[in-house]
Design an enzyme around this catalytic site. Structure first.
Site, PDB file in Angstrom:
ATOM      1  CE  LYS A  97      -3.778   2.111   2.690  1.00 55.68           C
ATOM      2  NZ  LYS A  97      -4.635   1.995   3.900  1.00 55.68           N
TER       3      LYS A  97
ATOM      4  CB  SER B 289      -8.051   4.020   2.955  1.00 56.21           C
ATOM      5  OG  SER B 289      -7.114   3.389   3.826  1.00 56.21           O
TER       6      SER B 289
ATOM      7  CB  SER C 261      -8.015   1.036   5.852  1.00 54.56           C
ATOM      8  OG  SER C 261      -8.687   2.250   5.700  1.00 54.56           O
TER       9      SER C 261
HETATM   10  N1  GLN Z   1     -12.832   4.699   6.884  1.00 51.32           N
HETATM   11  C1  GLN Z   1     -12.063   5.100   8.021  1.00 51.32           C
HETATM   12  C2  GLN Z   1     -11.575   6.512   7.855  1.00 51.32           C
HETATM   13  O1  GLN Z   1     -11.775   7.071   6.819  1.00 51.32           O
HETATM   14  C3  GLN Z   1     -10.911   4.168   8.244  1.00 51.32           C
HETATM   15  C4  GLN Z   1      -9.801   4.357   7.306  1.00 51.32           C
HETATM   16  C5  GLN Z   1      -8.578   3.568   7.636  1.00 51.32           C
HETATM   17  O2  GLN Z   1      -8.650   2.558   8.322  1.00 51.32           O
HETATM   18  N2  GLN Z   1      -7.443   4.048   7.182  1.00 51.32           N
HETATM   19  O3  GLN Z   1     -10.994   7.079   8.750  1.00 51.32           O
END
Ligand code: GLN
Length: 479
Positions: A77, A152, A176
Site C-alpha cells: 500500500k 482505504s 481499512s
Molecule cells: N474509513 C475510516 C476513515 O476514513 C478508516 C480508514 C482507515 O482505516 N485508514 O478514517
C-alpha cells in the site's frame, strides 16, 4: 494457471525446489496488470509498478538463507515507505516523493525473503471507506466494476482479489484492511496495536494505525504476518511481546473456543443479506464445536463519534508537516511564508483530507478541547473496558465487517456522514487497539462478497487464525 493465481504456500514451494524464479512470478503479474488495463473499466489498483526497479529488488533479495517467503513478490500500500520507490499516500502533495528509507515492516519482509513489488492505490492519506478519494483516481471492485472496492486499502484488496498481486501489505486505522477485504472477498487482518512496527508507515492517526496483510487465504495471511511482526525500538508504541508462529494455528481446530455475539452489532442499519451471511458464519463455528453466547458491548454507539473526533485531531497534527518545505510538492513558490503554506496545501490536498484537517483542528481548538477531544478520549476508555470485560467470558467476538456490501461508485461521495457511519463495526476495534480480521463468508444475491469480522483480545491473533480457517473451510463447502 498463471503464477499470479497461486497462493504464497504454492509459490514458496515452487521457489524452494527451483521450479520457478521471482522474475517468472513478476512476468505473470505484469501480464495480468496489462490485460486489466485493456478493460473498459480498469481496476486502477496500482499507483506504480515499475519493472526496472522490481528487477533491481530481485537482484538484491536475500538469497543466502532458507527464508520464509523465499523470493515471493508482495505489493505494498502506497503509505508504507519502500526505499527508492515513490510513496504518494494517494495524494497530490506527495506525488513526487521518493522514499529515502525502508519502513521496519519492509525490512522484516526483506529479511524473510519477500520482495516489495509495486505500490498500491488508496484513499488519500488512508482517509476513506470507498477508495474514491485518491489523487490517482477511483479503484474498482473486481466483482462488479461499477462498485467501490472498499477503502482505504481498495487498491490492495482489488489487486489481491483479481490476482494482480499475490499478497499485499496494507494499513488499518479504522477498518481499512478489513472492510475492503470483506468487499473484495479475500482475507485481511489488522494485528494488535503495537504488533507490527509503525516506523516508516506514514501517519494518519498514530494511536490507531497498524500494518497488516491482505491475502487470498488465511494461511497466506498468517505467513505474511509472521514475516513482518515484532518489536522495534524505532517505534515507541511497538510492543515488546513474544510473537507466536501464527501459521501453526491455522487448521488447529477450535477445541472448546468460546464465541461471543454482541447484540449491538446486529441492530438497526444492518442489511438483511449481510446479517444472513454472518449468521451462517456463526453456524459454521457452532457446528465446529465452539460454544456461542450473546454478549453486550454497550458503548458501541459512541464509537463512530469518538473515532472521527480523535482520528481527525491526530490527522490535523500529523499532516501539518506537508507544507511544501520539508515534505510535499511545492506547487507555488513565494517569499511570503503564509501564502506558501496556504497555496501549497490548498493545491496539494484533496477535499476529504481538507475536511478532516478542519474537523480535527476544530476539535483541538481551545474552548472546544474539553467538550470534544477530551470527552472522546473518555468514551474511548469506556469502549476499551467494554471489550476487556467481554474477553473475560469469550475468546473471539464475531460481527459483521460492514453493514452493507459494496455500493455504487459515486453513491455516497456527497454524503460524508453516511460514509463515516459505514465504519460502525470496524472502528471500535481500533479504538481499543485489538486485533481483528475479515474472512470471506458468502455472497449477496448480486454476487457481492461479504466477510465476517473476528475480534480477539490484545495479542491473541492466534485464535483469530484458528477460527478464520474453520470459516474459510466451511464457506468453501457451501459454494
Ligand atoms: N474509513 C475510516 C476513515 O476514513 C478508516 C480508514 C482507515 O482505516 N485508514 O478514517
Amino acid at each position: 494457471m498463471g503464477l499470479n493465481e497461486c497462493t504464497l504456500v504454492e509459490l514458496t514451494e515452487k521457489l524452494r525446489i527451483g521450479e520457478i524464479t521471482t522474475s517468472d512470478i513478476i512476468r505473470d503479474i505484469e501480464s495480468a496488470i496489462t490485460q486489466d488495463e485493456g478493460n473498459k473499466y480498469p481496476l486502477n489498483a496500482y499507483t506504480s509498478f515499475d519493472i526496472e526497479s522490481i528487477e533491481k529488488e530481485i537482484k538484491s533479495q536475500n538469497k543466502k538463507e532458507d527464508t520464509l517467503l523465499k523470493g515471493v513478490p508482495i505489493a505494498i500500500k502506497d503509505i508504507i515507505n519502500v526505499m527508492d520507490t515513490p510513496t504518494t499516500c494517494g495524494s497530490g502533495i506527495l506525488k513526487d516523493y521518493i522514499s529515502p528509507y525502508d519502513a521496519t515492516a519492509i525490512k522484516n519482509l526483506r529479511k524473510n525473503g519477500g520482495v516489495p513489488a509495486g505500490k498500491l492505490n488508496m484513499d488519500e492519506f488512508a482517509m476513506g471507506s470507498s477508495n474514491e478519494n485518491s489523487y490517482f483516481g477511483v479503484v474498482r471492485n473486481p466483482h462488479d466494476r461499477k462498485k467501490i472496492p472498499g477503502g482505504s486499502s481498495g487498491g490492495a484488496a482489488a489487486a489481491v482479489s483479481a490476482n494482480l498481486a499475490v499478497a499485499a501489505l496494507a494499513s488499518d486505522t479504522g477498518g481499512s484492511i478489513r472492510q475492503p477485504a470483506s468487499m473484495c472477498g479475500i482475507f485481511g487482518i489488522k494485528p494488535t496495536y503495537g504488533r507490527v512496527s509503525r516506523f516508516g508507515l506514514i501517519a494518519y492517526a498514530s494511536s490507531f494505525d497498524q500494518i497488516g496483510p491482505i491475502t487470498n487465504t488465511v494461511m497466506d495471511g498468517a505467513i505474511l504476518l509472521d514475516a513482518v511482526s515484532g518489536y522495534d525500538p524505532k517505534d515507541s508504541t511497538s510492543a515488546n511481546e513474544k510473537v507466536p508462529c501464527f501459521r501453526d494455528f491455522v487448521g488447529k481446530g477450535l477445541g472448546g473456543l468460546r464465541i461471543g455475539i454482541p447484540e449491538e452489532y446486529f441492530g438497526e442499519g444492518l442489511n438483511s443479506e449481510v446479517r444472513d451471511i454472518v449468521e451462517r458464519g456463526i453456524k459454521i463455528l457452532s457446528e465446529a464445536n465452539a460454544s456461542v453466547k450473546r454478549i453486550a458491548l454497550k458503548y458501541t454507539r459512541y464509537a463512530i463519534a469518538c473515532y472521527y473526533i480523535i482520528a481527525t485531531a491526530e490527522a490535523s497534527s500529523n499532516l501539518a508537516r506537508f507544507d511544501g518545505i520539508r515534505y510535499g510538492t511545492r506547487f507555488v513558490d513565494t517569499e511570503d511564508l503564509e501564502t506558501l503554506y496556504r497555496e501549497n496545501r490548498n493545491i496539494g490536498f484533496g477535499d476529504e483530507v481538507k475536511r478532516r484537517i478542519l474537523l480535527g483542528t476544530f476539535a483541538l481548538s481551545s474552548g472546544y478541547y474539553d467538550a470534544y477531544y477530551l470527552k472522546a478520549q473518555r468514551a474511548r476508555t469506556l469502549i476499551r473496558e467494554d471489550f476487556k470485560e467481554a474477553f473475560r467470558e469469550v475468546d473471539i467476538i464475531v460481527t459483521p465487517v460492514s453493514p452493507i456490501a459494496a455500493w455504487d461508485i459515486g453513491e455516497l461521495i456527497d454524503d460524508p456522514l453516511q460514509m463515516y457511519l459505514s465504519d460502525v463495526y470496524t472502528v471500535p476495534v481500533n479504538l481499543a487497539g485489538l486485533p481483528a480480521a475479515s474472512v470471506p463468508c458468502g455472497k449477496t444475491k448480486d454476487r457481492l462478497p461479504v466477510g465476517v469480522q473476528l475480534i480477539a483480545d490484545h495479542f491473541n491473533e492466534a485464535d483469530i487464525f484458528r477460527v478464520a480457517r474453520i470459516i474459510e473451510e466451511g464457506e468453501k463447502g457451501a459454494e
